[in-house]
Design an enzyme around this catalytic site. Structure first.
Site, PDB file in Angstrom:
ATOM      1  N   LYS A   1       0.859  -1.194   0.000  1.00 41.81           N
ATOM      2  CA  LYS A   1       0.000   0.000   0.000  1.00 41.81           C
ATOM      3  C   LYS A   1       0.892   1.240   0.000  1.00 41.81           C
ATOM      4  O   LYS A   1       1.518   1.550   1.007  1.00 41.81           O
ATOM      5  CB  LYS A   1      -0.925   0.043   1.215  1.00 41.81           C
ATOM      6  CG  LYS A   1      -2.031   1.095   1.003  1.00 41.81           C
ATOM      7  CD  LYS A   1      -2.618   1.647   2.266  1.00 41.81           C
ATOM      8  CE  LYS A   1      -1.782   2.689   2.942  1.00 41.81           C
ATOM      9  NZ  LYS A   1      -1.638   3.955   2.166  1.00 41.81           N
TER      10      LYS A   1
ATOM     11  N   GLU B   1      11.142   1.703   9.400  1.00 43.60           N
ATOM     12  CA  GLU B   1      12.020   2.853   9.129  1.00 43.60           C
ATOM     13  C   GLU B   1      11.194   4.094   9.425  1.00 43.60           C
ATOM     14  O   GLU B   1      10.245   4.386   8.705  1.00 43.60           O
ATOM     15  CB  GLU B   1      12.481   2.855   7.669  1.00 43.60           C
ATOM     16  CG  GLU B   1      13.236   1.615   7.232  1.00 43.60           C
ATOM     17  CD  GLU B   1      14.582   1.463   7.905  1.00 43.60           C
ATOM     18  OE1 GLU B   1      15.037   2.412   8.572  1.00 43.60           O
ATOM     19  OE2 GLU B   1      15.182   0.383   7.773  1.00 43.60           O
TER      20      GLU B   1
ATOM     21  N   CYS C   1      13.885  11.533   4.876  1.00 41.90           N
ATOM     22  CA  CYS C   1      14.016  11.195   6.293  1.00 41.90           C
ATOM     23  C   CYS C   1      15.425  11.457   6.807  1.00 41.90           C
ATOM     24  O   CYS C   1      15.632  11.634   8.001  1.00 41.90           O
ATOM     25  CB  CYS C   1      13.659   9.735   6.486  1.00 41.90           C
ATOM     26  SG  CYS C   1      14.602   8.659   5.401  1.00 41.90           S
TER      27      CYS C   1
ATOM     28  N   GLU D   1      10.288  16.534  14.644  1.00 41.50           N
ATOM     29  CA  GLU D   1      10.538  16.422  13.199  1.00 41.50           C
ATOM     30  C   GLU D   1       9.573  17.323  12.448  1.00 41.50           C
ATOM     31  O   GLU D   1       8.365  17.243  12.628  1.00 41.50           O
ATOM     32  CB  GLU D   1      10.332  14.970  12.738  1.00 41.50           C
ATOM     33  CG  GLU D   1      10.612  14.801  11.261  1.00 41.50           C
ATOM     34  CD  GLU D   1      10.340  13.391  10.738  1.00 41.50           C
ATOM     35  OE1 GLU D   1       9.265  12.846  11.039  1.00 41.50           O
ATOM     36  OE2 GLU D   1      11.196  12.837  10.036  1.00 41.50           O
TER      37      GLU D   1
HETATM   38  P1  NAD Z   1       2.960   8.453   7.427  1.00 37.41           P
HETATM   39  O1  NAD Z   1       3.354   7.666   8.620  1.00 37.41           O
HETATM   40  O2  NAD Z   1       1.907   9.486   7.589  1.00 37.41           O
HETATM   41  O3  NAD Z   1       2.407   7.483   6.288  1.00 37.41           O
HETATM   42  C1  NAD Z   1       3.201   6.432   5.772  1.00 37.41           C
HETATM   43  C2  NAD Z   1       2.289   5.348   5.251  1.00 37.41           C
HETATM   44  O4  NAD Z   1       1.574   4.768   6.334  1.00 37.41           O
HETATM   45  C3  NAD Z   1       1.244   5.814   4.252  1.00 37.41           C
HETATM   46  O5  NAD Z   1       1.107   4.831   3.244  1.00 37.41           O
HETATM   47  C4  NAD Z   1      -0.006   5.904   5.108  1.00 37.41           C
HETATM   48  O6  NAD Z   1      -1.206   5.763   4.384  1.00 37.41           O
HETATM   49  C5  NAD Z   1       0.190   4.742   6.050  1.00 37.41           C
HETATM   50  N1  NAD Z   1      -0.526   4.842   7.324  1.00 37.41           N
HETATM   51  C6  NAD Z   1      -0.823   5.966   8.022  1.00 37.41           C
HETATM   52  N2  NAD Z   1      -1.462   5.633   9.166  1.00 37.41           N
HETATM   53  C7  NAD Z   1      -1.563   4.278   9.197  1.00 37.41           C
HETATM   54  C8  NAD Z   1      -2.109   3.338  10.128  1.00 37.41           C
HETATM   55  N3  NAD Z   1      -2.687   3.745  11.270  1.00 37.41           N
HETATM   56  N4  NAD Z   1      -2.026   2.028   9.830  1.00 37.41           N
HETATM   57  C9  NAD Z   1      -1.426   1.614   8.691  1.00 37.41           C
HETATM   58  N5  NAD Z   1      -0.901   2.449   7.774  1.00 37.41           N
HETATM   59  C10 NAD Z   1      -0.962   3.771   8.026  1.00 37.41           C
HETATM   60  O7  NAD Z   1       4.287   9.057   6.832  1.00 37.41           O
HETATM   61  P2  NAD Z   1       4.435  10.045   5.585  1.00 37.41           P
HETATM   62  O8  NAD Z   1       3.912  11.388   5.984  1.00 37.41           O
HETATM   63  O9  NAD Z   1       3.903   9.385   4.366  1.00 37.41           O
HETATM   64  O10 NAD Z   1       6.026  10.104   5.431  1.00 37.41           O
HETATM   65  C11 NAD Z   1       6.830  10.995   6.137  1.00 37.41           C
HETATM   66  C12 NAD Z   1       7.440  10.308   7.343  1.00 37.41           C
HETATM   67  O11 NAD Z   1       8.148   9.156   6.932  1.00 37.41           O
HETATM   68  C13 NAD Z   1       8.449  11.154   8.081  1.00 37.41           C
HETATM   69  O12 NAD Z   1       8.293  10.967   9.466  1.00 37.41           O
HETATM   70  C14 NAD Z   1       9.783  10.594   7.634  1.00 37.41           C
HETATM   71  O13 NAD Z   1      10.866  10.816   8.507  1.00 37.41           O
HETATM   72  C15 NAD Z   1       9.459   9.152   7.513  1.00 37.41           C
HETATM   73  N6  NAD Z   1      10.388   8.474   6.623  1.00 37.41           N
HETATM   74  C16 NAD Z   1      11.330   7.628   7.158  1.00 37.41           C
HETATM   75  C17 NAD Z   1      12.250   6.991   6.327  1.00 37.41           C
HETATM   76  C18 NAD Z   1      13.305   6.060   6.873  1.00 37.41           C
HETATM   77  O14 NAD Z   1      13.936   5.368   6.089  1.00 37.41           O
HETATM   78  N7  NAD Z   1      13.525   6.018   8.176  1.00 37.41           N
HETATM   79  C19 NAD Z   1      12.192   7.203   4.951  1.00 37.41           C
HETATM   80  C20 NAD Z   1      11.227   8.072   4.447  1.00 37.41           C
HETATM   81  C21 NAD Z   1      10.322   8.688   5.291  1.00 37.41           C
END
Ligand code: NAD
Length: 478
Positions: free
Chosen positions: A179, A255, A289, A382
């Site tokens: 997803k 991650e 990230c 963040e």
């Molecule tokens: P997010 O957590 O809002 O969403 C990520 C994914 O999770 C999306 O597909 C979303 O639909 C899904 N999601 C959201 N709530 C959920 C739930 N309750 N259950 C299951 N799935 C759910 O993150 P974002 O805004 O898309 O991305 C930005 C974040 O990602 C930042 O915090 C960034 O630091 C982090 N990030 C980390 C890495 C890493 O490698 N550590 C890499 C890229 C981004």
């Protein structure tokens, strides 16, 4: 690119939809299907069925060949992938063409190579001999796939981060239900097309679109038919997924977020440190990230560093937008909060005016802040935008204490010309990745991940294969 689910080898877009907006100018890109619980159930069932079929008996060589066909398929549609990634994210075309899409190709090739390169490590190890006093025995262990793997990915590097999990999951012999972020469905749909063309059996790779909490993401990660969850996104989302995963003791690979420090020592090459920080804070408008949001500079260099970084930030052009109006508003709320908390705004701090279609998009200015206490929310939380706070330090120990005083621990950058200092400091930084005199230089075989609230487990090379498979020991008495 019309977003569609891909379930059991069939493209479908039944059910409710939601609009997709181009962040570059705020125009509509079409409708995206929102996977209902039924669509997610179908995808998990299709994945389970695929494991019971020929895919469950493929050799490592066959899977490597399948990964190469996928890599070739992405390469053949390179421009289509770049167009789709640029439309969904608004990121500069150069970034998509030099990082996102090439890395996606690289992810599939890297795991194909790994399957050929070290099959004995990845798939069998033999330990003949000892049996604890009851005659001789032959022990060997076989690495078995986990089964149905849920892959949940974010919007910032949509194709890169999706394939970073899908490639090793398939390499290890799992079936996948992916997803992508609701903000960026297009390259995932194209990938499903490529995988269909590559001739993988139906149900080996499934794609569902939709939102997270209370929707497709949650239906998938709470699903009893899912054997493992690989997630990249916010730490708070990771915590929510973990709570759901706990019900079925489903293993997770996470991650998560970061608040990454950079340490600029007095012996650093100042030009390199300034340019490196421009890259590490402002690439993809800070929406990586690994981006730096806290910069600690040795006091003798501090004034000049701040002045030069501020000038470079003010001179930046051609940068992309925040992913959505909501995310722009979040970043701008931190710009306001920084002022309330007493920050000096050295550069940026607002929204740019371009006088063209971009004014309908979600851009914010690259921003440099100083003068905040370490307790300020702007310094601790963040933001995930083009912003960093710069503070001075006096000693190496103080620099390390400041860097480590964070709930996060993803990445850090150390700028120094003193080799001994580099080796002394790097292992003491509480982060999964420490770069010395560089940033985001990546070898796909090295361990990648975070400590503290930045993640659980490591990805990359064999680390990913280890997560996506489990050793089963077989003991035969001779
Ligand atoms: P997010 O957590 O809002 O969403 C990520 C994914 O999770 C999306 O597909 C979303 O639909 C899904 N999601 C959201 N709530 C959920 C739930 N309750 N259950 C299951 N799935 C759910 O993150 P974002 O805004 O898309 O991305 C930005 C974040 O990602 C930042 O915090 C960034 O630091 C982090 N990030 C980390 C890495 C890493 O490698 N550590 C890499 C890229 C981004």
């Amino acid at each position: 690119m019309k977003a569609e689910h891909y379930v059991g080898g069939v493209f479908r877009s039944d059910g409710p939809t939601f609009p997709l907006i181009a962040p570059a100018d705020g125009t509509g890109l079409g409708e995206v299907p929102e996977a209902t619980r039924e669509v997610v159930d179908d995808a998990v069932t299709a994945a389970r069925a695929a494991l019971a079929g020929p895919w469950g008996r493929t050799s490592a060589e066959e899977r490597a060949a399948a990964l190469r066909r996928i890599a070739d398929g992405v390469q053949a549609r390179f421009e289509e992938f770049v167009d789709a990634e640029v439309a969904d994210t608004g990121k500069p075309r150069e970034l998509a063409a030099t990082i996102d899409v090439p890395r996606a190709v690289g992810n599939f090739r890297a795991y194909a190579d790994l399957l050929y390169g070290r099959p004995e490590r990845a798939y069998t190890t033999q330990v003949p001999g000892w049996s604890g006093g009851s005659g001789q025995a032959l022990n060997y262990s076989v690495r078995r796939p986990l089964g149905v793997v849920a892959v949940i990915s974010p919007w910032n590097l949509p194709l890169l981060l999706l394939t970073w999990k899908v490639a090793p999951a398939l390499a290890a012999g799992n079936a996948v239900v992916a997803k992508p972020s609701e903000e960026t469905p297009s390259t995932a749909t194209l990938l499903a097309r490529v995988i269909a063309e590559a001739g993988l059996p139906d149900g080996v790779f499934n794609l569902v679109h939709g939102h997270g909490a209370g929707a497709a993401g949650e239906f998938l990660t709470a699903h009893p038919g899912v054997d493992a969850i690989a997630f990249t996104g916010e730490s708070a989302t990771g915590a929510a997924i973990m709570r759901n995963a706990a019900d079925h003791v489903t293993p997770v690979s996470f991650e998560l977020g970061g608040k990454n420090p950079a340490l600029v020592f007095a012996d650093a090459d100042l030009d390199a440190a300034v340019e490196g920080t421009v890259r590490s804070s402002f690439t993809h408008s800070g929406q990586i990230c690994l981006c730096t949001e806290r910069v600690y500079v040795a006091r003798p260099l501090y004034e000049e560093f701040v002045e030069r970084l501020g000038a470079r930030a003010r001179a930046l052009t051609g940068y992309g937008p925040m992913i959505s109006a909501e995310h722009r508003d979040k970043v701008l709320s931190y710009y306001r909060l920084a002022r309330e908390e007493g920050a000096t705004v050295v550069a940026g701090g607002g929204t740019p005016e371009f006088g063209d279609a971009r004014d309908g998009g979600y851009h914010v200015e690259p921003t440099v802040l100083t003068g905040l206490p370490e307790t300020a929310r702007t310094v601790r939380e963040e933001i995930f935008g083009p912003v960093c706070h710069v503070a001075p330090f006096d000693t190496e120990d103080e620099a390390l204490r400041l860097a480590n005083d964070s709930p996060y621990g993803l990445a850090a950058t150390v700028w120094t010309r003193d080799v001994s200092r580099a080796h002394r400091v790097a292992p003491r930084v509480e982060a999964g990745i420490v770069w010395v005199n560089c940033w985001n230089l990546r070898d796909l075989r090295t361990p990648f991940g975070g400590v503290k609230a930045s993640g659980i487990g490591r990805e990359g090379g064999e680390y990913s294969l280890d997560f996506f498979s489990e050793p089963v020991n077989v003991c035969i008495q001779i």
